[in-house]
Write an enzyme that holds these catalytic residues in place. Structure first.
Site, PDB file in Angstrom:
ATOM      1  NE  ARG A  39     -12.225   0.127  -0.182  1.00 36.54           N
ATOM      2  CZ  ARG A  39     -11.106  -0.484  -0.503  1.00 36.54           C
ATOM      3  NH1 ARG A  39     -11.137  -1.694  -1.018  1.00 36.54           N
ATOM      4  NH2 ARG A  39      -9.940   0.109  -0.330  1.00 36.54           N
ATOM      5  CB  ILE A  48     -13.526   7.722  -5.315  1.00 35.69           C
ATOM      6  CG1 ILE A  48     -14.470   7.787  -6.525  1.00 35.69           C
ATOM      7  CG2 ILE A  48     -12.867   6.366  -5.209  1.00 35.69           C
ATOM      8  CD1 ILE A  48     -13.710   7.953  -7.842  1.00 35.69           C
ATOM      9  CB  CYS A  86     -14.532  -3.999  -3.455  1.00 38.15           C
ATOM     10  SG  CYS A  86     -14.004  -3.377  -1.869  1.00 38.15           S
ATOM     11  NE  ARG A 138      -6.130  -7.578  -5.290  1.00 39.72           N
ATOM     12  CZ  ARG A 138      -7.155  -6.746  -5.304  1.00 39.72           C
ATOM     13  NH1 ARG A 138      -8.374  -7.207  -5.256  1.00 39.72           N
ATOM     14  NH2 ARG A 138      -6.950  -5.447  -5.360  1.00 39.72           N
ATOM     15  CG  ASP A 169      -5.665  -2.945   5.546  1.00 38.70           C
ATOM     16  OD1 ASP A 169      -6.869  -3.056   5.274  1.00 38.70           O
ATOM     17  OD2 ASP A 169      -4.889  -2.203   4.906  1.00 38.70           O
ATOM     18  CG  LEU A 213     -14.074  11.849   1.105  1.00 38.52           C
ATOM     19  CD1 LEU A 213     -13.456  11.085   2.251  1.00 38.52           C
ATOM     20  CD2 LEU A 213     -14.730  13.129   1.620  1.00 38.52           C
ATOM     21  CG  ASN A 245      -2.118  -0.996   0.938  1.00 38.22           C
ATOM     22  OD1 ASN A 245      -2.261  -1.520  -0.174  1.00 38.22           O
ATOM     23  ND2 ASN A 245      -2.909  -1.259   1.959  1.00 38.22           N
TER      24      ASN A 245
HETATM   25  C1  EPZ Z   1      -6.601   2.116   1.917  1.00 36.27           C
HETATM   26  O1  EPZ Z   1      -7.809   2.070   1.159  1.00 36.27           O
HETATM   27  C2  EPZ Z   1      -5.924   0.770   1.768  1.00 36.27           C
HETATM   28  N1  EPZ Z   1      -5.618   0.533   0.360  1.00 36.27           N
HETATM   29  C3  EPZ Z   1      -6.811  -0.333   2.344  1.00 36.27           C
HETATM   30  O2  EPZ Z   1      -6.103  -1.564   2.282  1.00 36.27           O
HETATM   31  C4  EPZ Z   1      -7.131   0.000   3.799  1.00 36.27           C
HETATM   32  O3  EPZ Z   1      -8.021  -0.949   4.317  1.00 36.27           O
HETATM   33  C5  EPZ Z   1      -7.727   1.401   3.920  1.00 36.27           C
HETATM   34  O4  EPZ Z   1      -6.855   2.368   3.281  1.00 36.27           O
HETATM   35  C6  EPZ Z   1      -7.965   1.866   5.335  1.00 36.27           C
HETATM   36  O5  EPZ Z   1      -6.757   1.830   6.042  1.00 36.27           O
HETATM   37  C7  EPZ Z   1      -4.534   1.084  -0.183  1.00 36.27           C
HETATM   38  O6  EPZ Z   1      -3.769   1.787   0.445  1.00 36.27           O
HETATM   39  C8  EPZ Z   1      -4.263   0.768  -1.606  1.00 36.27           C
HETATM   40  P1  EPZ Z   1      -9.870   5.007   2.735  1.00 36.27           P
HETATM   41  P2  EPZ Z   1      -8.608   3.387   0.808  1.00 36.27           P
HETATM   42  O7  EPZ Z   1     -10.163   5.941   1.621  1.00 36.27           O
HETATM   43  O8  EPZ Z   1      -7.660   4.510   0.681  1.00 36.27           O
HETATM   44  C9  EPZ Z   1     -14.486   6.157   3.239  1.00 36.27           C
HETATM   45  C10 EPZ Z   1      -5.754  -3.875   1.767  1.00 36.27           C
HETATM   46  O9  EPZ Z   1      -6.288  -4.942   2.196  1.00 36.27           O
HETATM   47  N2  EPZ Z   1     -14.303   6.995   2.032  1.00 36.27           N
HETATM   48  O10 EPZ Z   1      -8.879   5.437   3.746  1.00 36.27           O
HETATM   49  O11 EPZ Z   1      -9.514   3.081  -0.299  1.00 36.27           O
HETATM   50  C11 EPZ Z   1     -14.330   4.669   2.933  1.00 36.27           C
HETATM   51  O12 EPZ Z   1     -15.497   4.110   2.400  1.00 36.27           O
HETATM   52  C12 EPZ Z   1      -6.623  -2.651   1.470  1.00 36.27           C
HETATM   53  O13 EPZ Z   1      -4.549  -3.781   1.542  1.00 36.27           O
HETATM   54  C13 EPZ Z   1     -15.333   7.801   1.592  1.00 36.27           C
HETATM   55  O14 EPZ Z   1     -16.427   7.822   2.149  1.00 36.27           O
HETATM   56  O15 EPZ Z   1      -9.460   3.598   2.131  1.00 36.27           O
HETATM   57  C14 EPZ Z   1     -13.936   4.122   4.277  1.00 36.27           C
HETATM   58  O16 EPZ Z   1     -15.049   3.938   5.078  1.00 36.27           O
HETATM   59  C15 EPZ Z   1      -8.081  -2.960   1.599  1.00 36.27           C
HETATM   60  N3  EPZ Z   1     -15.140   8.575   0.465  1.00 36.27           N
HETATM   61  C16 EPZ Z   1     -13.069   5.232   4.879  1.00 36.27           C
HETATM   62  O17 EPZ Z   1     -13.435   6.416   4.151  1.00 36.27           O
HETATM   63  C17 EPZ Z   1     -13.950   8.596  -0.212  1.00 36.27           C
HETATM   64  O18 EPZ Z   1     -13.833   9.340  -1.203  1.00 36.27           O
HETATM   65  C18 EPZ Z   1     -11.570   5.027   4.756  1.00 36.27           C
HETATM   66  O19 EPZ Z   1     -11.242   4.628   3.430  1.00 36.27           O
HETATM   67  C19 EPZ Z   1     -12.898   7.787   0.261  1.00 36.27           C
HETATM   68  C20 EPZ Z   1     -13.112   7.012   1.393  1.00 36.27           C
END
Ligand code: EPZ
Length: 422
Positions: free
Chosen positions: A123, A125, A118, A401, A309, A127, A24
């Site tokens: 999830r 995007i 997923c 992965r 994670d 933000l 990550n």
């Molecule tokens: C990152 O995902 C990681 N992936 C994830 O790891 C990890 O679980 C996650 O961060 C949380 O630590 C990578 O780094 C590639 P977030 P990300 O945006 O960035 C909400 C693994 O197994 N949200 O921090 O996609 C979201 O739904 C993976 O290696 C919004 O609402 O996670 C969640 O509830 C799985 N709107 C929270 O924020 C947005 O635009 C945190 O998600 C973005 C996020």
């Protein structure tokens, strides 16, 4: 060819296992090379499927990606001539969204397939998109694609993230590095992977204040590509947590090397609360058996809190504790897919919304189980290490992965595990 893992439970583990580079961290850093004018060599790249997917995405855009060996990748993005991240790649890996910020900042336009939901939740995007809009981008969704344009480039802006987002922070920090003017970001994610993105940009001469805090001020280069130096990816804290869980669940003494204990404070504290010993010496972390394994209370939250994670792995670990553990998943609404598979091994876990109550101490019996996502799969492997008999973990492409040489590393620790073809 589909593979599965055949795991015979009951072996004590011992010895050391080397930790790979963080998937990550590597993913956003690979995307970041899109704003480099020179070739960049990234060392300590983990040899996992998601990295291959990101390399393919960069190649599709016109970059060259050459692996000198499994763990060293040289990217030259100077020849990028496409700005489209297509559905066939994005649907394989949501982290493809990481090219959005860099592409838009460099070319003033891009089209990135909208990642759907997923296995672990919805999830969105939003933000990422609203921050880019604040920086002057016009964003539309057309035929499943995010079509973003910013004529003349992105402009510095004041942005407050409504929620802490890891890839959202990485996307916007990278975009801001190439924008015109100064960007101020509030409520930035503190994850070490985000910090490394900032550090690599700072090493390339970008002025960033507040690295490692939730408040960043970034002076953009005004559209000029950066000169990014070669670098090494930080260790994978989640992989380290997973192997330490393998030591813990078998109540064995094992060590992980090449790890960064500072990134694991919350996880190591939980092991200690459960009665395990933790010894840190440089980049080596050793876990020592517990006299009596106590149940745990876990709430997943943003860094430096307990990582989502590692939630699935600790759910598995709780199965060997003496008593009831409570695991509260706060980040993703559907991240308990491992629970119904663990039940096939006899696990007694009650789910109530986002809270799992795990009754520890019961007998676990081997079974055929199915992996559903990366971390859920590692929980199944962990449970299989202690279940009576021979388990088969299917669909391990999920594990591939994110875990480099999983069965080789587990075998080196003494686990009875084999990768076989279905
Ligand atoms: C990152 O995902 C990681 N992936 C994830 O790891 C990890 O679980 C996650 O961060 C949380 O630590 C990578 O780094 C590639 P977030 P990300 O945006 O960035 C909400 C693994 O197994 N949200 O921090 O996609 C979201 O739904 C993976 O290696 C919004 O609402 O996670 C969640 O509830 C799985 N709107 C929270 O924020 C947005 O635009 C945190 O998600 C973005 C996020």
């Amino acid at each position: 060819m589909m593979h599965f893992l055949r795991i015979k439970g009951g072996a004590k583990l011992s010895g050391e296992v080397g930790i790979s580079g963080a998937k990550n961290a590597a993913l956003p850093l690979m995307a970041l090379t899109l704003i480099s004018k020179n070739r960049v060599t990234i060392r300590n790249i983990p040899n996992v499927a998601d990295i291959k997917t990101m390399a393919q995405l960069l190649r599709n855009l016109g970059a060259s990606c050459e692996f000198a060996n499994e763990n060293s990748l040289t990217i030259d993005a100077s020849g990028v001539n496409s700005t489209t991240a297509t559905y066939d790649i994005v649907r394989k890996m949501r982290a493809s969204i990481l090219v959005l910020g860099p592409l838009l900042a460099r070319f003033g336009r891009c089209e990135v397939s909208l990642p759907g939901g997923c296995a672990i939740g919805q999830r969105p995007i939003d933000l990422h998109l609203s921050a880019l809009e604040k920086m002057g981008a016009n964003i539309e969704i057309k035929q499943g694609y995010v079509v973003a344009t910013a004529e003349g480039g992105l402009k510095g802006a004041n942005i407050v993230f409504d929620k802490v987002t890891v890839t959202g922070s990485e996307n916007i920090v990278t975009a801001a590095a190439l924008a015109h003017g100064t960007t101020r970001l509030l409520n930035v994610a503190l994850e070490p992977e985000v910090v490394q993105v900032c550090e690599i940009l700072a090493a390339a001469g970008v002025k960033i204040e507040g690295i490692g805090t939730s408040e960043l001020t970034i002076e953009g280069s005004g559209g000029k590509l950066l000169k990014i130096s070669d670098f090494e990816v930080i260790p994978d804290r989640i992989e380290a947590a997973t192997y330490l869980c393998a030591g813990a669940i078998t109540n064995s003494k094992i060590s992980v090397t090449g790890a960064n204990a500072k990134h694991l404070t919350a996880v190591l504290a939980k092991f200690e609360e459960m009665g395990f010993g933790i010894r840190i010496s440089g980049d080596k972390i050793t876990i020592l058996p517990a006299e009596k394994i106590r149940p745990c209370e876990i709430v997943t939250t943003e860094y430096p809190g307990f990582p989502t994670d590692a939630q699935a792995q600790f759910t598995a670990l709780s199965l060997v504790a003496n008593g009831v553990s409570t695991i509260d998943e706060r980040l993703f609404e559907n991240r308990f897919m491992h629970v119904s598979e663990l039940a096939r091994m006899g696990a007694d876990i009650r789910l109530n919304g986002h809270i799992a109550s795990v009754q520890g101490g019961g007998e676990l019996n081997a079974a055929d189980v199915m992996a559903t996502d990366l971390r859920a799969s590692s929980a199944l492997v962990l449970a299989a290490l202690v279940a009576k008999g021979v388990s088969r973990v299917h669909r391990i492409y999920h594990l591939d992965r994110g875990y480099e040489n999983l069965e080789i590393k587990l075998k080196a620790l003494g686990a009875d595990v084999e990768r076989l073809e279905e």
